[in-house]
Design a protein around this motif. Sequence first.
Motif, PDB file in Angstrom:
ATOM      1  N   ASP A 190       9.797  33.722  15.378  1.00 13.38           N
ATOM      2  CA  ASP A 190      10.686  34.530  16.212  1.00 13.38           C
ATOM      3  C   ASP A 190      10.965  35.817  15.445  1.00 13.38           C
ATOM      4  O   ASP A 190      11.714  35.822  14.479  1.00 13.38           O
ATOM      5  N   ARG A 191      10.328  36.912  15.883  1.00 13.14           N
ATOM      6  CA  ARG A 191      10.483  38.212  15.212  1.00 13.14           C
ATOM      7  C   ARG A 191      11.866  38.815  15.424  1.00 13.14           C
ATOM      8  O   ARG A 191      12.225  39.781  14.774  1.00 13.14           O
ATOM      9  N   SER A 192      12.637  38.268  16.347  1.00 13.43           N
ATOM     10  CA  SER A 192      13.976  38.804  16.602  1.00 13.43           C
ATOM     11  C   SER A 192      15.040  38.110  15.753  1.00 13.43           C
ATOM     12  O   SER A 192      16.211  38.469  15.825  1.00 13.43           O
ATOM     13  N   ALA A 193      14.631  37.094  15.005  1.00 18.86           N
ATOM     14  CA  ALA A 193      15.552  36.310  14.170  1.00 18.86           C
ATOM     15  C   ALA A 193      16.709  35.736  14.986  1.00 18.86           C
ATOM     16  O   ALA A 193      17.867  35.805  14.604  1.00 18.86           O
ATOM     17  N   GLY A 194      16.380  35.176  16.144  1.00 20.15           N
ATOM     18  CA  GLY A 194      17.381  34.499  16.959  1.00 20.15           C
ATOM     19  C   GLY A 194      18.118  35.370  17.955  1.00 20.15           C
ATOM     20  O   GLY A 194      18.993  34.887  18.665  1.00 20.15           O
ATOM     21  N   LYS A 195      17.780  36.643  18.047  1.00 20.53           N
ATOM     22  CA  LYS A 195      18.496  37.553  18.950  1.00 20.53           C
ATOM     23  C   LYS A 195      17.937  37.566  20.374  1.00 20.53           C
ATOM     24  O   LYS A 195      18.619  37.990  21.292  1.00 20.53           O
ATOM     25  N   THR A 196      16.713  37.106  20.561  1.00 25.18           N
ATOM     26  CA  THR A 196      16.095  37.131  21.879  1.00 25.18           C
ATOM     27  C   THR A 196      16.576  35.947  22.718  1.00 25.18           C
ATOM     28  O   THR A 196      16.547  34.809  22.263  1.00 25.18           O
ATOM     29  N   ASP A 197      17.003  36.241  23.940  1.00 22.09           N
ATOM     30  CA  ASP A 197      17.429  35.218  24.879  1.00 22.09           C
ATOM     31  C   ASP A 197      16.309  35.025  25.896  1.00 22.09           C
ATOM     32  O   ASP A 197      15.985  35.941  26.646  1.00 22.09           O
ATOM     33  N   VAL A 198      15.709  33.833  25.911  1.00 21.11           N
ATOM     34  CA  VAL A 198      14.624  33.571  26.851  1.00 21.11           C
ATOM     35  C   VAL A 198      15.094  32.781  28.068  1.00 21.11           C
ATOM     36  O   VAL A 198      14.311  32.492  28.963  1.00 21.11           O
ATOM     37  N   GLY A 199      16.357  32.379  28.092  1.00 19.85           N
ATOM     38  CA  GLY A 199      16.894  31.668  29.240  1.00 19.85           C
ATOM     39  C   GLY A 199      16.937  30.159  29.085  1.00 19.85           C
ATOM     40  O   GLY A 199      17.501  29.465  29.928  1.00 19.85           O
ATOM     41  N   VAL A 200      16.305  29.643  28.052  1.00 21.32           N
ATOM     42  CA  VAL A 200      16.358  28.224  27.686  1.00 21.32           C
ATOM     43  C   VAL A 200      16.482  28.185  26.163  1.00 21.32           C
ATOM     44  O   VAL A 200      16.260  29.200  25.497  1.00 21.32           O
ATOM     45  N   PRO A 201      16.819  27.038  25.586  1.00 23.30           N
ATOM     46  CA  PRO A 201      16.863  26.982  24.120  1.00 23.30           C
ATOM     47  C   PRO A 201      15.510  27.386  23.521  1.00 23.30           C
ATOM     48  O   PRO A 201      14.458  26.955  23.994  1.00 23.30           O
TER      49      PRO A 201
END
Length: 192
Positions: free
Chosen positions: A147-158
């Motif tokens: 995860d290149r966003s280090a947890g900042k990206t929200d994909v809509g599911v875990p």
Amino acid sequence: MNTDEVLGIFREAGAVLEGHFILTSGLRSPVFLQKARVFMHADKTERLCSALAEKIRKGVPGRIDYVVGPAIGGLIPAYETSRHLGAPAIWVEREGGEFRLRRFEIARGSRVVIVEDIVTTGLSIRETIDCLRELGAEVVAAACIIDRSAGKTDVGVPLIALAEYEVPAYPADRLPPELAAIPAVKPGSRNI
């Protein structure tokens, strides 16, 4: 497996590139993770996907009916991760610019996990979720190698990431001068 170990495998494979790259998302970055250089080695791919499968098992209660990979980047990690989870691997592919499940059928209510290679903005995962939900599937989670966003990206599911590695990414019209001075290269899989 931790982030340093994952990046170590990428470095061993010569897959951490530096320069000026146009990412699949359209953003620009001084670092590109060329996962194809990792996935060409079955032993490295197996180590990563086995560890990812273990993380998925811990994070997803209940059964997993299918592991779904967005074509093209998610095909190899979805297949290898599915092998370790004991669930069939299928994939979505673009048709008319949208993801479709062209080669497979799934029953309504099927519990699926999406497995992607590397996530920056999460667009491919969100598009895959939309496709699967239209078919009546229950997307219980998404997972990725990095995860290149280090947890900042929200994909809509875990989102379950084997590694979180924050790398700067910029819109083309807001490049730092040192990046703007280098010619851009587009090594990704999706034409933008």
